[in-house]
Design a protein around this motif. Structure first.
Motif, PDB file in Angstrom:
ATOM      1  N   LYS A  90       0.839  -1.202   0.000  1.00  0.00           N
ATOM      2  CA  LYS A  90       0.000   0.000   0.000  1.00  0.00           C
ATOM      3  C   LYS A  90       0.872   1.250   0.000  1.00  0.00           C
ATOM      4  O   LYS A  90       0.598   2.202  -0.733  1.00  0.00           O
ATOM      5  N   ASP A  91       1.912   1.236   0.836  1.00  0.00           N
ATOM      6  CA  ASP A  91       2.815   2.384   0.916  1.00  0.00           C
ATOM      7  C   ASP A  91       3.512   2.624  -0.419  1.00  0.00           C
ATOM      8  O   ASP A  91       3.659   3.765  -0.861  1.00  0.00           O
ATOM      9  N   LEU A  92       3.930   1.553  -1.060  1.00  0.00           N
ATOM     10  CA  LEU A  92       4.614   1.674  -2.340  1.00  0.00           C
ATOM     11  C   LEU A  92       3.674   2.246  -3.399  1.00  0.00           C
ATOM     12  O   LEU A  92       4.027   3.174  -4.126  1.00  0.00           O
ATOM     13  N   MET A  93       2.475   1.712  -3.468  1.00  0.00           N
ATOM     14  CA  MET A  93       1.526   2.167  -4.485  1.00  0.00           C
ATOM     15  C   MET A  93       1.102   3.618  -4.259  1.00  0.00           C
ATOM     16  O   MET A  93       0.806   4.334  -5.219  1.00  0.00           O
ATOM     17  N   SER A  94       1.110   4.073  -3.018  1.00  0.00           N
ATOM     18  CA  SER A  94       0.753   5.471  -2.764  1.00  0.00           C
ATOM     19  C   SER A  94       1.943   6.413  -2.986  1.00  0.00           C
ATOM     20  O   SER A  94       1.759   7.607  -3.188  1.00  0.00           O
ATOM     21  N   ALA A  95       3.157   5.873  -2.980  1.00  0.00           N
ATOM     22  CA  ALA A  95       4.363   6.704  -3.121  1.00  0.00           C
ATOM     23  C   ALA A  95       4.804   6.872  -4.566  1.00  0.00           C
ATOM     24  O   ALA A  95       5.413   7.876  -4.912  1.00  0.00           O
ATOM     25  N   VAL A  96       4.523   5.891  -5.404  1.00  0.00           N
ATOM     26  CA  VAL A  96       5.052   5.934  -6.776  1.00  0.00           C
ATOM     27  C   VAL A  96       3.908   6.052  -7.782  1.00  0.00           C
ATOM     28  O   VAL A  96       2.859   5.438  -7.607  1.00  0.00           O
ATOM     29  N   PRO A  97       4.135   6.827  -8.833  1.00  0.00           N
ATOM     30  CA  PRO A  97       3.097   6.933  -9.864  1.00  0.00           C
ATOM     31  C   PRO A  97       3.049   5.680 -10.739  1.00  0.00           C
ATOM     32  O   PRO A  97       3.972   4.868 -10.743  1.00  0.00           O
ATOM     33  N   GLU A  98       1.975   5.576 -11.483  1.00  0.00           N
ATOM     34  CA  GLU A  98       1.773   4.419 -12.358  1.00  0.00           C
ATOM     35  C   GLU A  98       2.919   4.270 -13.359  1.00  0.00           C
ATOM     36  O   GLU A  98       3.326   3.152 -13.687  1.00  0.00           O
ATOM     37  N   GLY A  99       3.452   5.380 -13.833  1.00  0.00           N
ATOM     38  CA  GLY A  99       4.548   5.333 -14.797  1.00  0.00           C
ATOM     39  C   GLY A  99       5.790   4.666 -14.233  1.00  0.00           C
ATOM     40  O   GLY A  99       6.507   3.963 -14.947  1.00  0.00           O
ATOM     41  N   PHE A 100       6.043   4.860 -12.951  1.00  0.00           N
ATOM     42  CA  PHE A 100       7.176   4.225 -12.282  1.00  0.00           C
ATOM     43  C   PHE A 100       6.997   2.708 -12.293  1.00  0.00           C
ATOM     44  O   PHE A 100       7.912   1.964 -12.630  1.00  0.00           O
ATOM     45  N   VAL A 101       5.804   2.282 -11.921  1.00  0.00           N
ATOM     46  CA  VAL A 101       5.511   0.843 -11.870  1.00  0.00           C
ATOM     47  C   VAL A 101       5.634   0.234 -13.267  1.00  0.00           C
ATOM     48  O   VAL A 101       6.212  -0.840 -13.431  1.00  0.00           O
ATOM     49  N   LYS A 102       5.135   0.953 -14.279  1.00  0.00           N
ATOM     50  CA  LYS A 102       5.220   0.446 -15.657  1.00  0.00           C
ATOM     51  C   LYS A 102       6.673   0.313 -16.094  1.00  0.00           C
ATOM     52  O   LYS A 102       7.059  -0.726 -16.651  1.00  0.00           O
ATOM     53  N   LEU A 103       7.488   1.336 -15.838  1.00  0.00           N
ATOM     54  CA  LEU A 103       8.905   1.252 -16.208  1.00  0.00           C
ATOM     55  C   LEU A 103       9.585   0.089 -15.506  1.00  0.00           C
ATOM     56  O   LEU A 103      10.387  -0.625 -16.098  1.00  0.00           O
ATOM     57  N   ASP A 104       9.267  -0.102 -14.230  1.00  0.00           N
ATOM     58  CA  ASP A 104       9.880  -1.186 -13.459  1.00  0.00           C
ATOM     59  C   ASP A 104       9.474  -2.545 -14.025  1.00  0.00           C
ATOM     60  O   ASP A 104      10.321  -3.419 -14.224  1.00  0.00           O
ATOM     61  N   LYS A 105       8.204  -2.707 -14.317  1.00  0.00           N
ATOM     62  CA  LYS A 105       7.738  -3.975 -14.900  1.00  0.00           C
ATOM     63  C   LYS A 105       8.390  -4.227 -16.258  1.00  0.00           C
ATOM     64  O   LYS A 105       8.825  -5.337 -16.546  1.00  0.00           O
ATOM     65  N   ASP A 106       8.447  -3.176 -17.077  1.00  0.00           N
ATOM     66  CA  ASP A 106       9.064  -3.322 -18.401  1.00  0.00           C
ATOM     67  C   ASP A 106      10.538  -3.692 -18.280  1.00  0.00           C
ATOM     68  O   ASP A 106      11.037  -4.531 -19.031  1.00  0.00           O
ATOM     69  N   PHE A 107      11.231  -3.066 -17.334  1.00  0.00           N
ATOM     70  CA  PHE A 107      12.648  -3.357 -17.129  1.00  0.00           C
ATOM     71  C   PHE A 107      12.851  -4.833 -16.788  1.00  0.00           C
ATOM     72  O   PHE A 107      13.716  -5.506 -17.353  1.00  0.00           O
ATOM     73  N   HIS A 108      12.054  -5.335 -15.881  1.00  0.00           N
ATOM     74  CA  HIS A 108      12.201  -6.734 -15.468  1.00  0.00           C
ATOM     75  C   HIS A 108      11.749  -7.697 -16.568  1.00  0.00           C
ATOM     76  O   HIS A 108      12.301  -8.786 -16.696  1.00  0.00           O
TER      77      HIS A 108
END
Length: 155
Positions: A90-108
């Motif tokens: 929950k803390d992570l999802m409230s701290a980072v924008p959707e674009g951050f999560v997308k970049l991270d997923k794409d990187f992995h």
């Protein structure tokens, strides 16, 4: 395609990423992270940095098995797969924008592809994916961690 053309293509791709960073810059996420999440992300980034350096050397020396192992380690280090508590998530999802999560997923996802290319002993594909991963690092650091990488904030 000749290596010289490929290097030029990679340079143009990275230049395009760099040009787009100015318009896509976001507020840094670091101040929004809990201490625990900050430590986990820093730990993951140190692991990725080490693996990327090892991959580079292994890739240019044809050590496909080592590239595969290190790329798989990067894929598996994905913070969303780590043992996060529900509160951490929950803390992570409230701290980072959707674009951050997308970049991270794409990187992995790219790391998994790199592991597969290494398994297939496809040096050219390894080269392409490694360069895409590097571009992804630059994009993420420029957009979301510019407070830590002020040299990229000037992009």
């Amino acid at each position: 395609m000749k290596l010289r053309q490929k290097v030029g293509y990679v340079g143009l791709t990275l230049a395009a990423v760099g040009l787009s960073l100015n318009t896509l810059a976001a507020d840094p996420v670091t101040p929004k992270l809990t201490d625990r999440l900050s430590q986990l992300l820093q730990q993951e980034m140190r692991s990725i940095q080490s693996a990327m350096a090892s991959i580079h050397v292994s890739m240019v020396t044809g050590e496909h098995e080592r590239v595969e192992t290190k790329a798989q380690q990067i894929h598996d280090s994905f913070i969303m797969k780590q043992a996060l508590t529900e509160q951490d998530k929950k803390d992570l999802m409230s701290a980072v924008p959707e674009g951050f999560v997308k970049l991270d997923k794409d990187f992995h996802r790219l790391a998994a592809g790199l592991a597969e290319a290494a398994k297939d002993k496809d040096t050219q594909k390894q080269y392409e994916l490694y360069n895409e991963m590097t571009g992804s690092c630059i994009a993420c650091h420029s957009r979301y961690v510019s407070d830590r990488f002020d040299g990229l904030a000037e992009q």
